[in-house]
Scaffold this motif. Structure first.
Motif, short mmCIF file in Angstrom:
data_model
loop_
_atom_site.label_atom_id
_atom_site.label_comp_id
_atom_site.label_asym_id
_atom_site.label_seq_id
_atom_site.Cartn_x
_atom_site.Cartn_y
_atom_site.Cartn_z
N ALA A 44 2.58 1.16 7.22
CA ALA A 44 1.49 0.92 6.28
C ALA A 44 1.25 -0.54 6.01
CB ALA A 44 1.78 1.63 4.95
N ALA A 45 2.30 -1.37 6.07
CA ALA A 45 2.17 -2.79 5.72
C ALA A 45 3.33 -3.56 6.31
CB ALA A 45 2.13 -2.96 4.20
N GLY A 46 3.14 -4.86 6.45
CA GLY A 46 4.20 -5.70 6.97
C GLY A 46 4.08 -7.12 6.43
N PHE A 47 5.23 -7.79 6.32
CA PHE A 47 5.30 -9.15 5.81
C PHE A 47 6.38 -9.86 6.61
CE2 PHE A 47 6.93 -12.48 3.14
CZ PHE A 47 5.87 -12.94 2.37
N CYS A 60 1.00 -11.49 6.90
CA CYS A 60 1.15 -10.18 6.28
C CYS A 60 -0.09 -9.33 6.52
CB CYS A 60 1.41 -10.31 4.78
SG CYS A 60 0.02 -11.07 3.87
N PHE A 61 0.09 -8.02 6.36
CA PHE A 61 -1.03 -7.09 6.35
C PHE A 61 -0.69 -5.93 5.44
CE2 PHE A 61 1.68 -5.18 9.52
CZ PHE A 61 1.46 -3.81 9.42
N GLY A 62 -1.70 -5.20 4.99
CA GLY A 62 -1.47 -4.10 4.07
C GLY A 62 -1.04 -4.59 2.70
N LYS A 63 -0.41 -3.70 1.93
CA LYS A 63 -0.02 -4.02 0.56
C LYS A 63 1.44 -3.70 0.34
CE LYS A 63 -4.57 -2.50 -1.13
NZ LYS A 63 -5.26 -1.53 -2.01
N PRO A 64 2.12 -4.48 -0.53
CA PRO A 64 3.46 -4.09 -0.97
C PRO A 64 3.38 -2.82 -1.81
CG PRO A 64 2.68 -5.96 -2.22
CD PRO A 64 1.66 -5.71 -1.15
N LEU A 65 4.51 -2.20 -2.09
CA LEU A 65 4.50 -0.91 -2.75
C LEU A 65 4.03 -0.97 -4.20
CD1 LEU A 65 7.78 0.71 -1.40
CD2 LEU A 65 5.44 1.37 -0.87
N ASP A 66 4.31 -2.08 -4.88
CA ASP A 66 4.08 -2.10 -6.33
C ASP A 66 2.99 -3.05 -6.78
OD1 ASP A 66 5.46 -4.34 -5.61
OD2 ASP A 66 6.75 -4.37 -7.39
N GLN A 67 2.20 -3.59 -5.87
CA GLN A 67 1.11 -4.46 -6.28
C GLN A 67 0.04 -4.49 -5.19
OE1 GLN A 67 3.04 -8.16 -7.13
NE2 GLN A 67 3.58 -8.58 -5.02
#
Length: 326
Positions: free
Chosen positions: A208-211, A220-227
């Motif tokens: 879903a996302a990566g950093f 980075c792409f997508g979103k972190p889980l809590d923001q």
């Protein structure tokens, strides 16, 4: 290939870095519709001579680690092409051929060299990957603890004649450095290129996302889980305290150039940084640091260096200047 020029930058990333948080309202649509939970997977690796930190948001640890494995492989493949320290790399072989004959190179090298020449022209010469002869003479390929004898003006004038990206001749799949003694320094661009490639590979997996944090270069792409965004706190390189406003990234890359940790010294203990003005073949420290933000890590990487050395970045590149100097 050790890319040390931004190691002074300490990155503190807040949000989603430690434990899995529910955050269902922030989950990407297709996972929310599936009713699945996502987890945050972390890993640190030594690649291209630097520590790389990965964070991936995925349905399972197995999928997350597989995405990281593929990203690591992308870095290692490009290291064989761009390394300045591997005598078998394509850039090393190109340097050995300088002033002699053109050499057939890979598509990866052609793209990097074409872009480097474009930024060289757009920055009015402030960004120049043929700076390597000056980097060597100022001691940046030697042991940091050994004092360096400062070059005199006459020696610098000779080195200046070896610098100039306009002397990189590109024709089809062949490249030549026009003058004997020329050499390529990939440190201001190859890390960003590798980050773009690694993120592209990661997006092709089912995550879903990566950093990725590569010695202070971030993508980075997508979103972190809590923001909603990835938050990065830049530290003032003099005080080591976070600057007041964090940088928020959404499908973007960040690169910072500064001259604090990677330094050399003469016998009188006078020091200088590793960012050199190409037209003078001399170190320069006009500001504390310059951070560049762009959708491409390669663009951010190159323009953070060019802007630090005084070039005006294009409108699509966001820059953050810290004026404190050590």
């Amino acid at each position: 290939m050790a890319i040390n020029r931004k190691q002074f930058l300490e990155i503190a990333v807040t949000g989603g870095m430690g434990a899995f948080l529910g955050g269902a309202a922030l989950l990407p649509g297709r996972w929310r519709e599936k009713g699945v939970s996502l987890t945050s997977v972390h890993r640190r690796s030594l690649v291209m001579g630097s520590i790389i930190s990965f964070q991936v948001i995925a349905e399972s640890e197995e999928e997350g680690y597989e995405a990281i494995r593929r990203a690591e492989q992308a870095f290692r493949t490009l290291e064989k092409t761009f390394s300045m320290y591997d005598s078998d790399s394509e850039m090393a072989r190109l340097t050995r051929q300088a002033g002699r004959e053109a050499m057939t190179v890979t598509e990866e090298s052609r793209r990097l060299l074409h872009f480097a020449k474009e930024v060289h022209q757009a920055s009015e010469g402030r960004f120049d990957i043929t700076i390597e002869p000056a980097m060597r003479r100022w001691g940046f390929r030697e042991t940091p603890s050994e004092p360096v004898k400062r070059p005199g003006d006459r020696e610098l004038r000779k080195i200046e004649r070896l610098i100039g990206s306009e002397k990189i001749e590109l024709e089809g799949g062949r490249v030549m450095l026009a003058e004997a003694g020329m050499a390529i320094d990939t440190g201001g661009i190859a890390g960003g290129y590798a980050l773009d490639k690694a993120l592209e590979v990661m997006k092709q997996t089912d995550v879903a996302a990566g950093f990725i944090n590569f010695s202070g270069d971030i993508h980075c792409f997508g979103k972190p889980l809590d923001q909603q965004k990835w938050t990065v706190h830049l530290l003032n390189p003099e005080t080591k305290e976070p600057v007041r406003e964090p940088v928020e990234l959404v499908n973007e890359a960040l690169s910072t150039s500064g001259a604090y940790q990677n330094r050399r010294y003469d016998e009188s203990d006078h020091s200088w940084g590793h960012l050199l003005l190409p037209d003078r073949a001399k170190p320069a420290e006009p500001v504390g640091s310059v951070t560049a933000v762009h959708a491409s890590a390669m663009v951010a990487d190159a323009w953070s260096t060019a802007a630090y050395l005084g070039a005006a970045a294009p409108e699509e590149v966001r820059t953050i200047v810290l004026t404190d100097r050590g």
